[in-house]
Enzyme design. Structure first.
Site, short mmCIF file in Angstrom:
data_model
loop_
_atom_site.label_atom_id
_atom_site.label_comp_id
_atom_site.label_asym_id
_atom_site.label_seq_id
_atom_site.Cartn_x
_atom_site.Cartn_y
_atom_site.Cartn_z
N TYR A 52 -2.03 5.48 15.39
CA TYR A 52 -2.94 4.63 14.60
C TYR A 52 -4.31 5.31 14.48
O TYR A 52 -4.84 5.47 13.36
CB TYR A 52 -3.04 3.26 15.27
CG TYR A 52 -4.21 2.43 14.85
CD1 TYR A 52 -4.28 1.89 13.57
CD2 TYR A 52 -5.27 2.18 15.73
CE1 TYR A 52 -5.37 1.12 13.17
CE2 TYR A 52 -6.35 1.42 15.34
CZ TYR A 52 -6.41 0.89 14.07
OH TYR A 52 -7.49 0.14 13.69
N GLY A 107 -6.61 -2.82 4.62
CA GLY A 107 -5.16 -2.94 4.72
C GLY A 107 -4.54 -1.89 5.62
O GLY A 107 -5.20 -0.96 6.06
N ASN A 161 -12.68 2.91 16.19
CA ASN A 161 -13.10 3.64 17.39
C ASN A 161 -11.94 4.45 17.98
O ASN A 161 -12.17 5.35 18.79
CB ASN A 161 -13.66 2.66 18.43
CG ASN A 161 -12.58 1.82 19.08
OD1 ASN A 161 -12.00 2.20 20.09
ND2 ASN A 161 -12.29 0.66 18.50
N HIS A 162 -10.71 4.15 17.56
CA HIS A 162 -9.56 4.89 18.11
C HIS A 162 -9.44 6.29 17.54
O HIS A 162 -8.58 7.06 17.98
CB HIS A 162 -8.28 4.06 17.97
CG HIS A 162 -8.38 2.80 18.79
ND1 HIS A 162 -8.33 2.81 20.16
CD2 HIS A 162 -8.65 1.52 18.43
CE1 HIS A 162 -8.51 1.58 20.63
NE2 HIS A 162 -8.71 0.78 19.59
N LEU A 198 0.82 -1.22 0.00
CA LEU A 198 0.00 0.00 0.00
C LEU A 198 0.85 1.26 0.00
O LEU A 198 0.45 2.29 -0.52
CB LEU A 198 -0.85 0.04 1.28
CG LEU A 198 -2.10 -0.80 1.34
CD1 LEU A 198 -2.65 -0.75 2.76
CD2 LEU A 198 -3.12 -0.27 0.34
C1 15L Z 1 -8.85 -1.53 16.53
O1 15L Z 1 -8.93 -0.55 15.79
C2 15L Z 1 -7.90 -2.64 16.25
O2 15L Z 1 -7.70 -2.85 14.87
C3 15L Z 1 -8.28 -3.94 16.95
O3 15L Z 1 -7.16 -4.80 16.93
C4 15L Z 1 -8.78 -3.70 18.36
O4 15L Z 1 -7.72 -3.24 19.16
C5 15L Z 1 -9.90 -2.69 18.36
O5 15L Z 1 -9.52 -1.50 17.71
C6 15L Z 1 -10.41 -2.34 19.75
O6 15L Z 1 -10.45 -1.15 20.08
O7 15L Z 1 -10.79 -3.25 20.47
#
Ligand code: 15L
Length: 260
Positions: A131, A68, A107-108, A46
Protein backbone atom coordinates in the site's frame (compact mmCIF):
# COMPACT_ATOMS: atom_id res chain seq x y z
CA UNK A 1 -13.76 13.26 -6.03
CA UNK A 2 -12.82 9.62 -6.16
CA UNK A 3 -13.37 7.42 -3.12
CA UNK A 4 -16.44 9.49 -2.30
CA UNK A 5 -18.18 6.61 -0.49
CA UNK A 6 -15.20 5.99 1.82
CA UNK A 7 -14.74 7.43 5.30
CA UNK A 8 -12.79 10.53 4.24
CA UNK A 9 -14.71 10.95 0.99
CA UNK A 10 -18.00 11.21 2.89
CA UNK A 11 -16.59 13.76 5.34
CA UNK A 12 -15.21 15.85 2.48
CA UNK A 13 -18.31 15.59 0.31
CA UNK A 14 -20.51 16.83 3.13
CA UNK A 15 -18.18 19.66 4.18
CA UNK A 16 -17.29 20.87 0.68
CA UNK A 17 -20.95 20.63 -0.30
CA UNK A 18 -21.76 22.97 2.60
CA UNK A 19 -19.11 25.34 1.23
CA UNK A 20 -21.04 25.37 -2.07
CA UNK A 21 -18.46 23.62 -4.25
CA UNK A 22 -19.95 21.79 -7.23
CA UNK A 23 -18.97 18.18 -6.66
CA UNK A 24 -18.86 15.26 -9.05
CA UNK A 25 -18.47 12.22 -6.83
CA UNK A 26 -17.46 8.71 -7.77
CA UNK A 27 -16.63 5.41 -6.10
CA UNK A 28 -16.79 1.69 -6.87
CA UNK A 29 -19.42 1.43 -4.10
CA UNK A 30 -22.71 3.35 -3.99
CA UNK A 31 -22.77 6.59 -2.01
CA UNK A 32 -24.30 5.81 1.38
CA UNK A 33 -27.12 8.17 2.23
CA UNK A 34 -28.39 11.31 0.54
CA UNK A 35 -26.05 13.30 -1.69
CA UNK A 36 -24.86 16.68 -0.43
CA UNK A 37 -26.39 19.72 -2.13
CA UNK A 38 -24.72 20.50 -5.43
CA UNK A 39 -23.27 17.00 -5.79
CA UNK A 40 -23.78 14.28 -8.38
CA UNK A 41 -22.57 10.69 -8.05
CA UNK A 42 -21.57 7.99 -10.54
CA UNK A 43 -20.23 4.50 -9.93
CA UNK A 44 -16.85 3.84 -11.54
CA UNK A 45 -13.97 1.42 -11.21
CA UNK A 46 -10.60 3.16 -10.99
CA UNK A 47 -8.87 0.01 -12.17
CA UNK A 48 -10.82 -0.14 -15.43
CA UNK A 49 -8.24 -1.06 -18.09
CA UNK A 50 -9.82 1.30 -20.60
CA UNK A 51 -9.92 4.39 -18.38
CA UNK A 52 -12.56 6.11 -20.53
CA UNK A 53 -15.13 6.29 -17.73
CA UNK A 54 -12.73 8.09 -15.41
CA UNK A 55 -11.74 10.42 -18.24
CA UNK A 56 -15.38 11.23 -18.96
CA UNK A 57 -16.03 11.92 -15.28
CA UNK A 58 -13.07 14.32 -15.10
CA UNK A 59 -14.22 16.39 -18.06
CA UNK A 60 -14.96 19.94 -16.94
CA UNK A 61 -13.50 19.45 -13.43
CA UNK A 62 -10.97 22.00 -12.19
CA UNK A 63 -9.53 19.64 -9.58
CA UNK A 64 -9.61 15.91 -8.97
CA UNK A 65 -9.59 15.07 -5.26
CA UNK A 66 -8.20 11.56 -5.50
CA UNK A 67 -9.18 9.63 -2.37
CA UNK A 68 -10.10 6.39 -4.15
CA UNK A 69 -8.30 3.06 -4.18
CA UNK A 70 -7.10 0.65 -1.52
CA UNK A 71 -6.52 2.60 1.70
CA UNK A 72 -4.85 0.02 3.95
CA UNK A 73 -2.18 -2.66 3.59
CA UNK A 74 -3.40 -5.50 1.35
CA UNK A 75 -1.77 -8.22 -0.78
CA UNK A 76 0.00 -7.00 -3.91
CA UNK A 77 -2.64 -8.35 -6.30
CA UNK A 78 -5.37 -6.35 -4.60
CA UNK A 79 -3.39 -3.12 -4.59
CA UNK A 80 -2.14 -3.10 -8.15
CA UNK A 81 -5.44 -2.46 -9.97
CA UNK A 82 -6.97 0.43 -8.02
CA UNK A 83 -3.73 2.02 -6.85
CA UNK A 84 -1.37 1.59 -9.81
CA UNK A 85 -3.54 1.30 -12.92
CA UNK A 86 -6.02 3.61 -11.20
CA UNK A 87 -3.37 6.27 -10.70
CA UNK A 88 -2.55 6.18 -14.40
CA UNK A 89 -6.24 6.58 -15.26
CA UNK A 90 -6.53 9.55 -12.90
CA UNK A 91 -3.47 11.36 -14.23
CA UNK A 92 -4.43 10.73 -17.86
CA UNK A 93 -7.88 12.09 -17.05
CA UNK A 94 -6.32 15.13 -15.35
CA UNK A 95 -4.03 15.77 -18.31
CA UNK A 96 -6.89 15.75 -20.78
CA UNK A 97 -9.24 17.79 -18.56
CA UNK A 98 -6.43 20.22 -17.63
CA UNK A 99 -7.33 19.55 -14.01
CA UNK A 100 -5.25 19.80 -10.85
CA UNK A 101 -4.91 16.64 -8.73
CA UNK A 102 -4.97 16.47 -4.95
CA UNK A 103 -3.57 13.04 -4.23
CA UNK A 104 -4.30 11.41 -0.88
CA UNK A 105 -0.86 9.95 -0.27
CA UNK A 106 0.13 8.47 3.06
CA UNK A 107 2.68 8.41 5.85
CA UNK A 108 3.21 4.78 4.82
CA UNK A 109 5.46 6.07 2.01
CA UNK A 110 8.01 6.65 4.81
CA UNK A 111 6.75 4.15 7.38
CA UNK A 112 10.04 2.33 7.91
CA UNK A 113 11.81 5.45 9.18
CA UNK A 114 12.38 5.22 12.88
CA UNK A 115 10.43 7.36 15.30
CA UNK A 116 13.56 9.08 16.62
CA UNK A 117 14.13 10.61 13.17
CA UNK A 118 12.55 13.89 12.06
CA UNK A 119 11.87 13.81 8.33
CA UNK A 120 11.56 16.57 5.78
CA UNK A 121 10.74 16.47 2.10
CA UNK A 122 14.30 15.40 1.24
CA UNK A 123 14.06 12.28 3.37
CA UNK A 124 14.04 9.03 1.44
CA UNK A 125 10.95 6.99 0.77
CA UNK A 126 10.75 3.95 3.05
CA UNK A 127 7.43 2.29 2.28
CA UNK A 128 6.18 -0.19 4.84
CA UNK A 129 4.12 -2.40 2.51
CA UNK A 130 2.52 -2.70 -0.91
CA UNK A 131 0.00 0.00 0.00
CA UNK A 132 2.76 2.45 0.98
CA UNK A 133 4.66 1.52 -2.15
CA UNK A 134 1.62 2.34 -4.27
CA UNK A 135 1.49 5.78 -2.62
CA UNK A 136 5.17 6.31 -3.50
CA UNK A 137 4.19 5.49 -7.07
CA UNK A 138 1.39 8.03 -6.87
CA UNK A 139 3.69 10.79 -5.64
CA UNK A 140 6.15 10.03 -8.44
CA UNK A 141 3.30 9.93 -10.95
CA UNK A 142 2.46 13.47 -9.84
CA UNK A 143 6.08 14.52 -10.41
CA UNK A 144 6.12 12.91 -13.87
CA UNK A 145 2.90 14.51 -15.03
CA UNK A 146 3.99 17.94 -13.81
CA UNK A 147 7.43 17.72 -15.45
CA UNK A 148 6.10 16.33 -18.71
CA UNK A 149 2.59 17.78 -19.04
CA UNK A 150 2.32 20.61 -16.50
CA UNK A 151 -0.44 18.80 -14.55
CA UNK A 152 -0.43 20.35 -11.08
CA UNK A 153 -0.50 18.20 -7.95
CA UNK A 154 -0.94 18.66 -4.24
CA UNK A 155 0.52 15.46 -2.79
CA UNK A 156 -0.71 15.06 0.77
CA UNK A 157 1.04 12.53 3.00
CA UNK A 158 -1.87 11.93 5.32
CA UNK A 159 -0.98 10.76 8.81
CA UNK A 160 -4.01 9.29 10.63
CA UNK A 161 -7.24 11.05 9.70
CA UNK A 162 -9.90 10.03 12.21
CA UNK A 163 -12.44 11.83 14.41
CA UNK A 164 -10.00 11.65 17.37
CA UNK A 165 -6.49 10.30 18.00
CA UNK A 166 -6.80 6.90 19.70
CA UNK A 167 -3.25 5.78 20.58
CA UNK A 168 0.21 7.17 21.36
CA UNK A 169 1.36 7.05 17.74
CA UNK A 170 -1.46 9.33 16.71
CA UNK A 171 -0.08 12.06 18.97
CA UNK A 172 2.31 12.56 16.02
CA UNK A 173 0.20 11.39 13.08
CA UNK A 174 -3.32 12.68 13.76
CA UNK A 175 -5.08 14.86 11.18
CA UNK A 176 -8.48 16.14 12.24
CA UNK A 177 -11.40 16.10 9.83
CA UNK A 178 -11.63 19.89 10.03
CA UNK A 179 -7.97 20.25 9.07
CA UNK A 180 -8.41 17.82 6.16
CA UNK A 181 -11.36 19.82 4.88
CA UNK A 182 -9.38 23.06 5.30
CA UNK A 183 -6.46 21.62 3.38
CA UNK A 184 -8.64 20.47 0.49
CA UNK A 185 -10.43 23.82 0.33
CA UNK A 186 -7.06 25.63 0.19
CA UNK A 187 -5.89 23.30 -2.58
CA UNK A 188 -9.09 23.95 -4.54
CA UNK A 189 -8.77 27.73 -4.21
CA UNK A 190 -5.03 28.25 -4.78
CA UNK A 191 -4.15 30.05 -7.99
CA UNK A 192 -1.15 27.99 -9.07
CA UNK A 193 0.57 25.27 -7.08
CA UNK A 194 2.99 23.41 -9.35
CA UNK A 195 3.72 20.02 -7.83
CA UNK A 196 3.88 20.29 -4.05
CA UNK A 197 4.02 17.99 -1.08
CA UNK A 198 2.39 18.48 2.31
CA UNK A 199 2.53 16.47 5.55
CA UNK A 200 -1.12 15.85 6.36
CA UNK A 201 -1.17 16.20 10.13
CA UNK A 202 -2.80 18.63 12.52
CA UNK A 203 -0.77 21.08 14.56
CA UNK A 204 0.71 18.33 16.78
CA UNK A 205 3.60 19.77 18.78
CA UNK A 206 4.18 17.27 21.60
CA UNK A 207 5.26 14.58 19.17
CA UNK A 208 6.57 15.61 15.74
CA UNK A 209 8.20 13.40 13.13
CA UNK A 210 7.66 15.50 10.02
CA UNK A 211 8.53 19.09 9.22
CA UNK A 212 9.20 21.48 6.36
CA UNK A 213 6.73 21.18 3.49
CA UNK A 214 5.00 23.28 0.85
CA UNK A 215 1.84 24.25 2.75
CA UNK A 216 2.51 27.98 2.32
CA UNK A 217 1.92 27.60 -1.41
CA UNK A 218 -1.78 26.99 -0.71
CA UNK A 219 -2.00 28.99 2.53
CA UNK A 220 -2.96 26.02 4.74
CA UNK A 221 -2.36 26.05 8.46
CA UNK A 222 -3.94 23.31 10.57
CA UNK A 223 -5.94 24.39 13.61
CA UNK A 224 -6.49 21.19 15.61
CA UNK A 225 -3.84 19.47 17.73
CA UNK A 226 -3.41 16.01 19.20
CA UNK A 227 -1.54 17.59 22.12
CA UNK A 228 -4.65 17.86 24.26
CA UNK A 229 -4.94 14.05 24.18
CA UNK A 230 -1.33 13.47 25.32
CA UNK A 231 -2.07 12.57 28.96
CA UNK A 232 -4.80 10.16 27.94
CA UNK A 233 -2.87 8.46 25.11
CA UNK A 234 0.87 8.55 25.88
CA UNK A 235 0.77 5.08 27.45
CA UNK A 236 -1.43 3.53 24.76
CA UNK A 237 1.29 1.53 23.01
CA UNK A 238 1.44 -2.06 21.79
CA UNK A 239 4.66 -3.27 23.42
CA UNK A 240 5.78 -4.61 20.03
CA UNK A 241 9.21 -3.15 19.14
CA UNK A 242 8.72 -3.32 15.38
CA UNK A 243 5.48 -1.38 15.70
CA UNK A 244 6.73 1.11 18.27
CA UNK A 245 10.13 1.87 16.71
CA UNK A 246 8.82 2.77 13.28
CA UNK A 247 6.71 5.67 12.07
CA UNK A 248 4.37 3.41 10.10
CA UNK A 249 3.47 1.52 13.29
CA UNK A 250 1.39 -1.64 12.82
CA UNK A 251 1.80 -1.59 9.03
CA UNK A 252 5.51 -2.39 9.53
CA UNK A 253 4.60 -5.54 11.43
CA UNK A 254 2.38 -7.03 8.68
CA UNK A 255 4.30 -9.96 7.09
CA UNK A 256 7.48 -8.77 8.82
CA UNK A 257 10.08 -11.52 8.59
CA UNK A 258 13.44 -9.78 8.92
CA UNK A 259 15.78 -11.74 11.17
CA UNK A 260 16.70 -9.67 14.25
C1 15L B 1 -3.28 5.24 6.21
O1 15L B 1 -2.68 5.51 5.17
C2 15L B 1 -4.59 4.55 6.20
O2 15L B 1 -5.38 4.91 5.08
C3 15L B 1 -5.38 4.75 7.49
O3 15L B 1 -6.41 3.80 7.53
C4 15L B 1 -4.49 4.66 8.71
O4 15L B 1 -4.01 3.34 8.85
C5 15L B 1 -3.33 5.61 8.59
O5 15L B 1 -2.62 5.41 7.39
C6 15L B 1 -2.34 5.53 9.74
O6 15L B 1 -1.14 5.35 9.49
O7 15L B 1 -2.77 5.69 10.88
Amino acid sequence: MTGASGALGRVLAAALGRQSWTLRLTDIRPFPGPLPDGASFELADLADADGSRIRALAEGCATILHFGGISVERPFDEVIGPNIRGLYNIYEAARRAKARVLFASSNHTVGFHRRDEVLDLNSTFRPDGYYGLSKVYGELMGELYFAKHGVESVLVRIGSCFPKPTDARMLATWLSYDDLVGLCACALKAETVGCIKIWGTSNNKRMTWWRGDDREAIGWSPKSSADEYADELASKTTGDPVVEQHQGGAYCRIDYSRPE
